[in-house]
Scaffold this active site. Structure first.
Site, PDB file in Angstrom:
ATOM      1  N   ALA A  77       0.760  -1.429   0.166  1.00  0.00           N
ATOM      2  CA  ALA A  77       0.158   0.052   0.113  1.00  0.00           C
ATOM      3  C   ALA A  77       0.682   1.147   0.168  1.00  0.00           C
ATOM      4  O   ALA A  77       0.271   2.188  -0.365  1.00  0.00           O
ATOM      5  CB  ALA A  77      -1.052   0.071   1.167  1.00  0.00           C
ATOM      6  N   THR A  78       2.232   1.285   0.592  1.00  0.00           N
ATOM      7  CA  THR A  78       2.797   2.415   0.609  1.00  0.00           C
ATOM      8  C   THR A  78       3.309   3.046  -1.084  1.00  0.00           C
ATOM      9  O   THR A  78       3.110   3.929  -1.513  1.00  0.00           O
ATOM     10  CB  THR A  78       4.448   2.139   1.270  1.00  0.00           C
ATOM     11  OG1 THR A  78       3.899   1.740   2.603  1.00  0.00           O
ATOM     12  CG2 THR A  78       5.108   3.211   1.019  1.00  0.00           C
ATOM     13  N   GLN A 187      -6.544  -0.943   5.403  1.00  0.00           N
ATOM     14  CA  GLN A 187      -7.007  -1.688   6.539  1.00  0.00           C
ATOM     15  C   GLN A 187      -8.408  -2.013   6.549  1.00  0.00           C
ATOM     16  O   GLN A 187      -8.857  -2.712   7.244  1.00  0.00           O
ATOM     17  CB  GLN A 187      -6.729  -0.523   7.936  1.00  0.00           C
ATOM     18  CG  GLN A 187      -5.675  -0.078   8.397  1.00  0.00           C
ATOM     19  CD  GLN A 187      -4.764  -1.229   9.204  1.00  0.00           C
ATOM     20  OE1 GLN A 187      -5.451  -2.206   9.295  1.00  0.00           O
ATOM     21  NE2 GLN A 187      -3.386  -1.156   9.003  1.00  0.00           N
ATOM     22  N   ALA A 208      -1.390  -7.056   0.805  1.00  0.00           N
ATOM     23  CA  ALA A 208      -1.795  -8.393   1.079  1.00  0.00           C
ATOM     24  C   ALA A 208      -1.655  -8.630   2.380  1.00  0.00           C
ATOM     25  O   ALA A 208      -2.170  -9.467   3.065  1.00  0.00           O
ATOM     26  CB  ALA A 208      -0.974  -9.099   0.122  1.00  0.00           C
ATOM     27  N   CYS A 332       1.910   2.010  13.283  1.00  0.00           N
ATOM     28  CA  CYS A 332       2.004   1.005  12.267  1.00  0.00           C
ATOM     29  C   CYS A 332       3.170   0.506  12.310  1.00  0.00           C
ATOM     30  O   CYS A 332       3.984   0.231  11.134  1.00  0.00           O
ATOM     31  CB  CYS A 332       1.565   1.539  10.856  1.00  0.00           C
ATOM     32  SG  CYS A 332       0.849   0.488  10.088  1.00  0.00           S
TER      33      CYS A 332
HETATM   34  C1  PLP Z   1      -3.650   2.869   6.273  1.00  0.00           C
HETATM   35  C2  PLP Z   1      -2.405   2.052   5.684  1.00  0.00           C
HETATM   36  N1  PLP Z   1      -1.903   2.330   4.828  1.00  0.00           N
HETATM   37  C3  PLP Z   1      -0.603   2.282   4.126  1.00  0.00           C
HETATM   38  C4  PLP Z   1       0.034   1.299   4.770  1.00  0.00           C
HETATM   39  C5  PLP Z   1       1.535   0.603   4.064  1.00  0.00           C
HETATM   40  O1  PLP Z   1       1.257  -0.492   3.575  1.00  0.00           O
HETATM   41  P1  PLP Z   1       2.175  -1.642   3.172  1.00  0.00           P
HETATM   42  O2  PLP Z   1       3.017  -2.143   4.334  1.00  0.00           O
HETATM   43  O3  PLP Z   1       1.553  -2.546   2.274  1.00  0.00           O
HETATM   44  O4  PLP Z   1       3.495  -0.676   2.407  1.00  0.00           O
HETATM   45  C6  PLP Z   1      -0.395   0.659   6.038  1.00  0.00           C
HETATM   46  C7  PLP Z   1       0.060  -0.213   6.761  1.00  0.00           C
HETATM   47  O5  PLP Z   1       1.551  -0.078   7.000  1.00  0.00           O
HETATM   48  C8  PLP Z   1      -1.813   1.219   6.495  1.00  0.00           C
HETATM   49  O6  PLP Z   1      -2.194   0.579   7.653  1.00  0.00           O
END
Ligand code: PLP
Length: 417
Positions: A77-78, A187, A208, A332
Site C-alpha cells: 500500500a505504500t 486496513q 496483502a 503502524c
Molecule cells: C492505512 C495504511 N496505509 C498504508 C500502509 C502501508 O502498507 P504497506 O505495508 O503494504 O506498504 C499501512 C500499513 O502499514 C496502513 O495501515
C-alpha cells in the site's frame, strides 16, 4: 514451566499468513511448471504464470467490488499510495490541469509524505483536521475543493484508531466536481465491505499482508473506464498498462489473490468474531478506570486504541512485554518513535498520547488470549499507579476524570469506566 509466548495483538501492523496462502505461494515458487515469466506468452510456462496472475486479479477485484482490469500490482500500500498521489498530481501538473490536493492529518505517512514530496515539486496541499473522534464530515471535504484541485486522498479505516471514513458519502459529495478520489483501503479490505466501482472511487490502495497474505505485494486500483491516466513512478517493459513496469512476482500475486478470496468468504464470520473480542477486551480493560477510548465505538472491528491515565506508556510497555505484542505511539510498527500524529490531530494531549496503546485483533485471537492480555494490563496498571500515587504523581486524578466521562462509548477521547 515455560512461559507462553506473548499474545499477538498487532494485526493492524501485519497479519500471519494463512497456511493455504503459503501453499499456493510455494506452488508458484517451486512447482514443476512455475518457472515462467507471466509476460512470456510464447510458451506454456509463461502462459501458466500469466493465468495465475489473472486469476488473482479477479480475486482481488471481487473482494473490493472493482473491475479486474483496474488492478495494478504494486509492492504494497505504500507504493500504491505513492503511485496514486504522485502519479495523478504530476500528470495534471505537467499539463497545467491543476496542482492542489486535499487530504487529512490522520492519514498514513505513505500519504502524508507523498503530499510533502509533491509540495516540494510545487503542488499545494490542504490537510483537513478531523473531529475529536477522528471522523470527517463529507461537507468539509467538499469545502476544501478548489478550481485547481486534482485529487482528494482519504483513508477508509484509520490504522491507529480504526475510525471509518464514510467513503460512499464522500464519493457522492465529490461526484459534482471534476476531481479524482483516492482511497487508502489497506486496513479495510477484507474487514469491511467495499464497493469501489459502485461508489465511483477513482483509485484504491490495497496491501496483502493486512489480510493474511504475504508482505511485499499490494495493488492500486486505477479506474479503467473512462480510462484514468497517471504518471508511472518507474519506466520499463510496459507491464500493468505502463503504470507499474517490471516482472510480476507470480507467487506473491497468487498469494494475495487467495488471501482476498478467503477474506471474501470469511468477512461476516471474521467481523462478528472481531467485534466480540474487541468488546470483551474493552469490558475487561475498562475495569481499571481511567481508560480512554480513542476514536469511535463504531470503528473497524479489529482495532481498539486506548489511553491509560496516570501511567507512563513506556513503563506500561515494559510491564506488558512478556504478555502481549501491541503497538504504541506511532502505531503502524513504524521505525518512527515520535508520538502518534493521528492522536495529536484528534486533539489528544501529549501526556495521554504517550500512554496510549493500539490493540489489534485477528482471526485467530481467542477469548483466553484477550483475558490474559487484560489481566496483564490490569496488573501492570495497578503496580504503576500505586508507585505514582506513593510519589504523588498524576495517578491521583484518575478517579475524578473517569467519573466525569462515564458516558457513551462512541465519542472520541472520552474517559470511560
Ligand atoms: C492505512 C495504511 N496505509 C498504508 C500502509 C502501508 O502498507 P504497506 O505495508 O503494504 O506498504 C499501512 C500499513 O502499514 C496502513 O495501515
Amino acid at each position: 514451566m515455560t512461559e507462553a509466548p506473548p499474545v499477538y495483538l498487532d494485526h493492524a501492523a501485519t497479519t500471519p499468513v494463512d497456511p493455504a496462502v503459503v501453499e499456493v505461494m510455494m506452488r508458484w515458487l517451486s512447482g514443476a511448471d512455475a518457472m515462467g515469466n507471466p509476460s512470456s506468452r510464447g510458451h506454456c510456462y509463461g502462459r501458466g504464470a500469466a493465468a495465475a496472475v489473472e486469476k488473482a486479479r479477479q480475486q482481488v477485484a471481487a473482494l473490493v467490488g472493482a473491475e479486474p482490469e483496474g488492478i495494478v500490482w504494486t509492492s504494497g500500500a505504500t507504493e500504491a499510495n505513492n503511485l496514486a498521489l504522485l502519479g495523478a498530481v504530476r500528470f495534471a501538473m505537467k499539463r497545467g490541469r491543476g496542482r492542489h490536493l486535499v487530504s487529512c492529518r490522520t492519514e498514513h505517512k505513505a500519504v502524508l509524505e507523498a503530499c510533502a514530496a509533491l509540495e516540494r515539486e510545487g503542488a499545494e496541499v490542504t490537510l483537513l483536521d478531523p473531529a475529536p473522534d477522528g471522523s470527517l464530515c463529507p461537507g468539509r471535504v467538499l469545502d476544501a475543493v478548489r478550481d485547481d484541485t486534482v485529487l482528494v486522498s482519504l483513508m477508509h479505516v484509520n490504522n491507529e484508531t480504526g475510525v471509518i471514513h464514510d467513503i460512499a458519502a464522500i464519493a457522492d459529495t465529490l461526484r459534482s466536481c471534476p476531481v479524482l478520489f483516492h482511497v487508502d483501503a489497506a486496513q479495510s479490505a477484507g474487514r469491511l465491505p467495499l464497493a469501489v466501482a459502485d461508489w465511483g472511487v477513482d483509485m484504491v490502495s490495497l496491501s496483502a499482508h493486512k489480510l493474511y497474505g504475504p508482505k511485499g505485494v499490494g495493488a492500486l486500483y486505477v479506474r479503467p473506464r473512462p480510462r484514468l491516466r497517471i504518471e508511472p513512478l518507474a519506466y520499463g517493459g510496459g507491464q500493468e498498462r505502463g503504470m507499474r513496469p517490471g516482472t510480476l512476482a507470480t507467487h506473491q500475486i497468487a498469494g494475495m489473490g487467495l488471501a482476498c478470496a478467503l477474506a471474501a468468504e470469511r468477512i461476516d464470520t471474521d467481523s462478528a468474531h472481531l467485534l466480540a473480542m474487541r468488546r470483551r477486551l474493552w469490558d475487561r480493560l475498562s475495569e481499571a478506570g481511567g481508560v480512554v477510548l480513542h476514536g469511535r465505538w463504531d470503528g473497524a472491528p479489529h482495532i481498539l486504541n486506548v489511553g491509560f491515565q496516570g501511567v507512563h506508556g513506556e513503563a506500561l510497555e515494559t510491564e506488558l512485554e512478556d504478555a502481549v505484542a501491541i503497538s504504541t505511539g506511532s502505531a503502524c510498527a513504524s521505525a518512527d518513535a515520535t508520538p502518534s500524529h493521528v492522536l495529536r490531530a484528534m486533539g489528544v494531549p501529549d501526556t495521554l498520547v504517550i500512554s496510549s496503546f493500539r490493540f489489534s485483533l485477528g482471526r485467530t485471537t481467542r477469548a483466553e488470549d484477550v483475558d490474559r492480555v487484560a489481566r496483564s494490563v490490569l496488573q501492570g496498571l495497578r503496580r504503576l499507579r500505586s508507585f505514582s500515587a506513593v510519589r504523588g504523581e498524576e495517578g491521583g486524578e484518575i478517579g475524578t476524570e473517569a467519573r466525569q466521562g462515564n458516558a457513551a462509548v462512541s465519542a472520541g477521547s472520552k474517559v470511560l469506566q
